[in-house]
Design an enzyme around this catalytic site. Structure first.
Site, mmCIF file in Angstrom:
data_model
loop_
_atom_site.group_PDB
_atom_site.id
_atom_site.type_symbol
_atom_site.label_atom_id
_atom_site.label_comp_id
_atom_site.label_asym_id
_atom_site.label_seq_id
_atom_site.Cartn_x
_atom_site.Cartn_y
_atom_site.Cartn_z
ATOM 1 N N HIS A 182 45.992 -26.741 103.538
ATOM 2 C CA HIS A 182 45.962 -25.340 103.985
ATOM 3 C C HIS A 182 43.821 -25.986 103.478
ATOM 4 C CE1 HIS A 182 49.111 -23.192 103.418
ATOM 5 N NE2 HIS A 182 49.449 -24.302 102.218
ATOM 6 N N SER A 303 18.365 -32.064 117.120
ATOM 7 C CA SER A 303 17.979 -30.982 117.166
ATOM 8 C C SER A 303 16.695 -30.762 118.057
ATOM 9 C CB SER A 303 18.150 -29.811 115.522
ATOM 10 O OG SER A 303 17.624 -28.795 116.353
ATOM 11 N N LYS A 309 18.354 -33.074 111.492
ATOM 12 C CA LYS A 309 20.169 -32.490 112.475
ATOM 13 C C LYS A 309 20.381 -34.019 112.718
ATOM 14 C CE LYS A 309 22.168 -29.200 112.357
ATOM 15 N NZ LYS A 309 22.327 -28.422 113.486
ATOM 16 N N GLU A 316 32.604 -32.835 119.277
ATOM 17 C CA GLU A 316 32.311 -31.538 119.179
ATOM 18 C C GLU A 316 33.418 -31.105 120.743
ATOM 19 O OE1 GLU A 316 29.911 -29.314 116.125
ATOM 20 O OE2 GLU A 316 29.140 -29.762 118.757
#
Length: 484
Positions: A182, A303, A309, A316
């Protein structure tokens, strides 16, 4: 896609005002004397598939050569004509490979391009090559050859991914990390064990693709349009020439079947799903809240506004590309849904979704392999997280069962009370004073402290398939043996 894309519908409609002027004058005329007029511009656009199926030129020529040799062997074609055709096909293949052929939508598909160019090279003898075959069995053969080669290449790519997993698992057989259920910390595991879970998934994926390959490997050539042929062909010879196990058993099924492509894409959907699960974990693990791993510069981006970043864009994008693989599968499934036997023009739409799915999966797999090979493991952060959230509570319960002979359900309740007290004291289980433990149950002794560290917990999981470093190294050794 078409070499001459539609710019707007008005351009095409303007070409249909006098369709009789749009005639196919070439000597390769596909339909012979049956049609007096040529197709409209719109018909040419929707009917042409050369923008897609030109990718099958090697398979198409390979099939034509095998067919030619069979025609000669059975006496249907003379040896001289056969030699001339084979020499011409070699030239056509070379020209296409070098990018010298100009693809024309008027010739519709790769089959007609090859035949048209062959006729230009060797003359009317080229027309004898199509004896005892149809474009229906020809394209089915080409497509099976392409799928078979793709399956073999995909297996090689999956093996490369497995090897990357195994190498990193061997390196991190002792590296502690939290195991989750979970997405909540459950029990300590080793990072090597976690990586080997994906090795097992990919092994199943490879098994599905190998199984698919067995069903792909039947040769449709000789089924002709749908009913077979009256010529005395040798389908077994053709199948053997092309490396197939056998000819297809039913001519109707041979030209109308695309199960082999659907099956490959179904297997790729499962494999892509596995990649997305790992990609999601990489996204989570690289976040500041976890910090378990760091992706290399090769698989990260920055970024445009936030200089601090480091974005896991490769992971992704892998996570997203299952949509393309699954969408392509659904597209082909809808193309085939409800089609009567045998061949329908709908089936011309079969190759583009397959090509797209394979391209998306191949790219995703290459990215995942690169990320695994290059990533940096932050072992200290992993180990610290492995002991959080009372992850060794089950070890205390197991100790009560094993040493004190408490029934497991009772041990579960005792451990729950210990965890509650540890929460009140803001302590981990391994830091709990013995007095606090015995206050919960007097049968708990100092001996239990030896099982409450994350390292002790992971090391104790020695059952077959367990997370102990010993078992992980055994799994790695077996995997290396399996991979060869």
């Amino acid at each position: 896609m078409s070499e001459h894309p539609i710019k707007n519908i008005e351009d095409l409609q303007s070409n249909t005002t006098n369709e009789k002027q749009v005639e196919t004058k070439s000597p390769h005329e596909l339909w012979g004397g049956r049609f007096a007029d040529g197709p409209s511009a719109i018909m040419q656009q929707i009917n042409a598939s050369i923008g897609i199926d030109k990718a099958l030129y090697r398979e198409d020529i390979e099939g034509s050569k095998a067919h030619c040799r069979m025609l000669v062997a059975t006496g249907i074609l003379s040896g001289d004509d056969g030699a001339l055709i084979l020499k011409g096909l070699d030239q056509v293949e070379g020209e296409i490979a070098r990018g010298e052929m100009i693809f024309d939508p008027m010739l519709e598909d790769i089959h007609m391009h090859v035949e048209h160019r062959l006729r230009q090279i060797i003359g009317e003898t080229a027309g004898r090559l199509h004896t005892a075959r149809s474009r229906n069995d020809q394209v089915a053969t080409d497509f099976r050859l392409w799928v078979r080669r793709t399956l073999d290449r995909l297996d090689e790519d999956l093996v490369a991914f497995q090897k990357a997993l195994v190498d990193r698992a061997d390196e991190h057989a002792d590296t502690l990390m939290p195991g989750f259920t979970h997405l909540q910390t459950a029990q300590p595991v080793t990072f090597g064990h976690h990586l080997m879970a994906y090795y097992e998934m990919i092994k199943r994926d490879r098994g599905r693709l190998v199984d698919c390959r067995r069903r792909v490997n039947e040769c449709p050539l000789g089924a002709a349009a749908l009913a077979g042929t009256s010529f005395p062909i040798d389908r077994n010879m053709t199948a053997k020439e092309l490396g197939f196990d056998r000819p297809t058993a039913n001519s109707l099924d041979a030209v109308s079947d695309r199960d082999f492509a659907l099956e490959m894409m179904a297997a790729l959907n499962i494999a892509a799903m596995h990649l997305t699960r790992f990609a999601e974990e990489l996204v989570i693990w690289t976040s500041a809240g976890f910090g378990f791993v760091t992706l290399s510069d090769s698989f990260s981006t920055g970024s445009s506004i936030m200089p601090q970043k480091r974005n896991p864009d490769a992971a992704e994008l892998v996570r997203a590309k299952l949509g393309r693989v699954n969408g392509s599968y659904q597209t082909l499934l809808m193309v085939m849904k409800g089609l009567p036997l045998a061949y329908s023009k709908d089936m011309q739409e079969d190759k583009e979704p397959v090509f797209e799915a394979v391209e998306a999966f191949t790219l995703s797999l290459a990215a995942m392999t690169g990320m695994i090979r290059d990533l940096t493991v932050n072992a200290d952060k992993m180990a610290a997280a492995a002991g959080a959230a009372f992850s060794t509570a089950t070890d205390l319960a197991d100790w009560l069962v094993r040493v004190v002979n408490v029934p497991f359900r009772d041990a579960h309740h005792i451990t729950g009370r210990v965890v509650k007290r540890a929460e009140e004291l803001n302590l981990s289980l391994e830091d709990m004073p013995l007095a606090e433990l015995t206050a919960v149950d007097e049968r708990i002794t100092a001996a239990c402290l030896a099982v409450l560290s994350p390292l002790a917990s992971a090391t104790s999981r020695i059952s077959y398939g367990g997370t102990s470093p010993e078992r992980v190294r055994e799994a790695v050794a077996l995997a290396r043996e399996q991979l060869g």
